[in-house]
Design an enzyme around this catalytic site. Structure first.
Site, mmCIF file in Angstrom:
data_model
loop_
_atom_site.group_PDB
_atom_site.id
_atom_site.type_symbol
_atom_site.label_atom_id
_atom_site.label_comp_id
_atom_site.label_asym_id
_atom_site.label_seq_id
_atom_site.Cartn_x
_atom_site.Cartn_y
_atom_site.Cartn_z
ATOM 1 N N ASP A 272 0.815 -1.223 0.000
ATOM 2 C CA ASP A 272 0.000 0.000 0.000
ATOM 3 C C ASP A 272 0.847 1.271 0.000
ATOM 4 O O ASP A 272 0.421 2.310 0.505
ATOM 5 C CB ASP A 272 -0.962 0.035 1.213
ATOM 6 C CG ASP A 272 -1.765 -1.233 1.320
ATOM 7 O OD1 ASP A 272 -2.280 -1.678 0.280
ATOM 8 O OD2 ASP A 272 -1.854 -1.781 2.426
ATOM 9 N N LYS B 218 2.287 2.241 -5.117
ATOM 10 C CA LYS B 218 2.937 1.752 -6.345
ATOM 11 C C LYS B 218 2.077 2.033 -7.564
ATOM 12 O O LYS B 218 2.584 2.349 -8.634
ATOM 13 C CB LYS B 218 3.186 0.238 -6.258
ATOM 14 C CG LYS B 218 4.163 -0.151 -5.198
ATOM 15 C CD LYS B 218 4.282 -1.644 -5.077
ATOM 16 C CE LYS B 218 3.055 -2.350 -4.546
ATOM 17 N NZ LYS B 218 2.675 -2.017 -3.172
ATOM 18 N N GLY C 63 -4.451 -4.045 -4.378
ATOM 19 C CA GLY C 63 -5.422 -3.010 -4.738
ATOM 20 C C GLY C 63 -4.653 -1.757 -5.071
ATOM 21 O O GLY C 63 -4.209 -1.039 -4.193
ATOM 22 N N HIS C 64 -4.401 -1.535 -6.357
ATOM 23 C CA HIS C 64 -3.599 -0.380 -6.778
ATOM 24 C C HIS C 64 -4.531 0.756 -7.186
ATOM 25 O O HIS C 64 -5.305 0.632 -8.124
ATOM 26 C CB HIS C 64 -2.662 -0.788 -7.927
ATOM 27 C CG HIS C 64 -1.603 -1.750 -7.490
ATOM 28 N ND1 HIS C 64 -0.824 -2.480 -8.340
ATOM 29 C CD2 HIS C 64 -1.192 -2.100 -6.238
ATOM 30 C CE1 HIS C 64 0.013 -3.223 -7.645
ATOM 31 N NE2 HIS C 64 -0.200 -3.019 -6.364
ATOM 32 N N GLN D 23 2.066 -5.814 -3.207
ATOM 33 C CA GLN D 23 2.433 -5.916 -1.782
ATOM 34 C C GLN D 23 3.788 -5.244 -1.534
ATOM 35 O O GLN D 23 4.152 -4.347 -2.283
ATOM 36 C CB GLN D 23 2.414 -7.386 -1.308
ATOM 37 C CG GLN D 23 1.020 -8.006 -1.280
ATOM 38 C CD GLN D 23 0.605 -8.630 -2.593
ATOM 39 O OE1 GLN D 23 1.395 -9.301 -3.233
ATOM 40 N NE2 GLN D 23 -0.630 -8.453 -2.994
HETATM 41 P P1 IMP Z 1 -2.815 -12.777 1.416
HETATM 42 O O1 IMP Z 1 -1.873 -12.198 0.411
HETATM 43 O O2 IMP Z 1 -4.261 -12.497 1.111
HETATM 44 O O3 IMP Z 1 -2.547 -14.234 1.662
HETATM 45 O O4 IMP Z 1 -2.541 -12.054 2.816
HETATM 46 C C1 IMP Z 1 -1.327 -12.224 3.556
HETATM 47 C C2 IMP Z 1 -0.919 -10.918 4.224
HETATM 48 O O5 IMP Z 1 -0.547 -9.965 3.223
HETATM 49 C C3 IMP Z 1 -2.028 -10.237 5.044
HETATM 50 O O6 IMP Z 1 -1.426 -9.597 6.147
HETATM 51 C C4 IMP Z 1 -2.588 -9.211 4.089
HETATM 52 O O7 IMP Z 1 -3.206 -8.138 4.779
HETATM 53 C C5 IMP Z 1 -1.315 -8.779 3.379
HETATM 54 N N1 IMP Z 1 -1.576 -8.247 2.034
HETATM 55 C C6 IMP Z 1 -1.881 -8.942 0.921
HETATM 56 N N2 IMP Z 1 -2.028 -8.118 -0.126
HETATM 57 C C7 IMP Z 1 -1.791 -6.876 0.320
HETATM 58 C C8 IMP Z 1 -1.750 -5.589 -0.307
HETATM 59 O O8 IMP Z 1 -1.943 -5.444 -1.512
HETATM 60 N N3 IMP Z 1 -1.451 -4.548 0.506
HETATM 61 C C9 IMP Z 1 -1.176 -4.698 1.834
HETATM 62 N N4 IMP Z 1 -1.200 -5.865 2.451
HETATM 63 C C10 IMP Z 1 -1.500 -6.956 1.707
#
Ligand code: IMP
Length: 426
Positions: free
Chosen positions: A18, A21, A45-46, A226
């Site tokens: 977040d 990017k 979520g960009h 991420q």
């Molecule tokens: P997952 O990717 O859904 O398996 O989540 C694993 C961890 O990564 C969790 O703590 C999510 O909140 C975090 N996470 C996954 N995608 C994002 C993102 O795009 N931004 C911030 N945190 C993320």
């Protein structure tokens, strides 16, 4: 950052995701020919703001908003096709023509409904705070060599055969995990049959496309999702996502060789946020944390969850610089700090009374560290209209200089608002 020698650039989040990017990729894509997503999936979520319009892109690279750019969803992504189609429809409804500009790797793995059921079931015991998009289970299947890939849809009878086994397996796992949910074979079959005719025309050997583009001297952006601290190897394990978010994953996930990459831009907020569980050493207590959240609009773009907010953590960014090989830094959301009279910056940690300069491997140790803060004077003036460094108040420039010195990476961009034009190129 593109120039004669730099034609293939990776953009990576260098905190916990977040970082903005989407906006940086949108800005850089103006000068790019290709934008490639290389890992993750619909968990990202960009957000990109153009004029009064806001676009939230989950799987489609942010470069799609530039009509000249070709976008690629690389082999390293776990693809949720229905969500991809929803994104394409949303773009079409808002006047963005994507025809002939979006390709999906035929080697990318599919995220199917049973992956989401498994994600929800494991979340009940593991409590990682995942986005619930089935990302972990889809990567587990990939590395367990039982995934279903885009190319499998070319021989639908073969995919149907795989599906019988995979749905059965998922249901056995769900039972073992004590979940009452069950995946239905018929639903999955219907889904694959419905998806194939729309997905297959987008499927290509995208690694070859990107390779040829690079050989032809075209400008290529590799867009990470991420952040470094969510990387499955380098992040705060087990509170991480299931892919290599760092620059090392970019070549693998785009299907090119690492020697093709000639620059890595790390994106960091001027402070720090994290969504989901796990340690966040510089997390600010309320009311400061609450104020950062309100001013920064820090709510998850995918899940709407409030993000945990805190101060810039130089240990995190130094570490991200090392594991990504950063060649430049983009500092975003500087304007969010405009009203603070004092701004703490975490410059190092203390762990059990000793100084701790590097990121500990053990998540429990990171949970115990005490940040050492340096308190910087705020500038208490709006920065949103600045377009050159010289337009910024001197305290804001000094703040950026300090972040640069602490992280050891030159600041190349500063974002001072959500709009496309609110950017300073250094
Ligand atoms: P997952 O990717 O859904 O398996 O989540 C694993 C961890 O990564 C969790 O703590 C999510 O909140 C975090 N996470 C996954 N995608 C994002 C993102 O795009 N931004 C911030 N945190 C993320």
């Amino acid at each position: 950052m593109f120039d004669k020698k730099t034609t293939c650039l990776v953009v990576v989040g260098s905190q916990w995701g977040d970082e903005g990017k989407g906006k940086l990729v949108d800005v850089l894509a103006e000068r790019a020919d290709f934008v490639v997503r290389y890992q993750g999936g619909a968990n990202a979520g960009h957000t990109v703001v153009i004029g009064d319009s806001q676009f939230v892109l989950r799987q489609i690279p942010s470069g799609i908003l530039h009509p000249r750019v070709t976008c690629v969803i690389g082999n390293g992504v776990v693809l949720e096709p229905e969500n991809l189609f929803a994104e394409l429809d949303q773009l079409r409804d808002r006047g963005i023509d994507t025809t002939g500009r979006i390709f999906v790797s035929d080697r990318a793995h599919l995220v199917l409904p049973y992956h989401k059921l498994l994600d929800a079931a494991s979340e009940r015991s593991q409590k990682l705070g995942t986005t619930g998009r089935g990302i972990g289970p889809a990567y587990e299947d990939k590395y367990g060599r039982r995934g279903i890939r885009v190319t499998d849809l070319r021989r639908i009878e073969c995919a149907e055969h795989l599906l019988t086994d995979r749905v059965d397996r998922a249901n056995r796992l769900l039972e073992m995990m004590g979940s009452g949910d069950r995946a239905r074979y018929e639903d999955h079959l219907e889904l694959l049959q419905r998806l194939a005719p729309r997905l297959l025309p987008l499927a290509a050997d995208t690694g070859l496309m990107v390779h040829r583009a690079i050989r032809a001297g075209r400008r290529v952006l590799l867009e990470g999702a991420q952040g470094a601290l969510l990387d499955v190897d380098h992040g705060t394990y087990p509170y991480v996502t299931s892919s290599n978010t760092t620059a090392g994953g970019a070549a693998v996930g785009a299907g090119i060789g690492p020697t093709a990459v000639n620059g890595v831009l790390g994106v960091v907020k001027a402070y720090t946020t994290r969504v989901g569980n796990g340690p966040l050493p510089t997390e600010a207590e309320s009311p400061a944390g609450e104020r950062l959240r309100e001013l920064g609009g820090e709510f998850g773009a995918v899940t709407g969850r409030p993000r945990r907010c805190g101060w810039f953590d130089a240990t995190v960014v130094r570490y991200a610089a090392r594991v990504n090989g950063l060649t430049g830094l983009a500092v975003t959301k500087l304007d969010v700090l405009d009203s603070f009279a004092e701004i703490p910056v975490g410059i190092a940690y203390r762990l059990d009374g000793e100084s701790c300069e590097e990121m500990p491997a053990e998540v429990e140790a990171l949970g115990r560290v005490l940040p050492i803060y340096e308190v910087r004077p705020g500038w208490q003036q709006p920065t949103g209209a600045a377009r050159r460094l010289a337009d910024l108040p001197s305290a804001a420039r000094a703040y950026l200089d300090r972040l640069e010195a602490l992280s050891g990476v030159p600041v190349r961009y500063v974002s001072v608002g959500t709009r496309r034009d609110q950017i300073i190129e250094v």
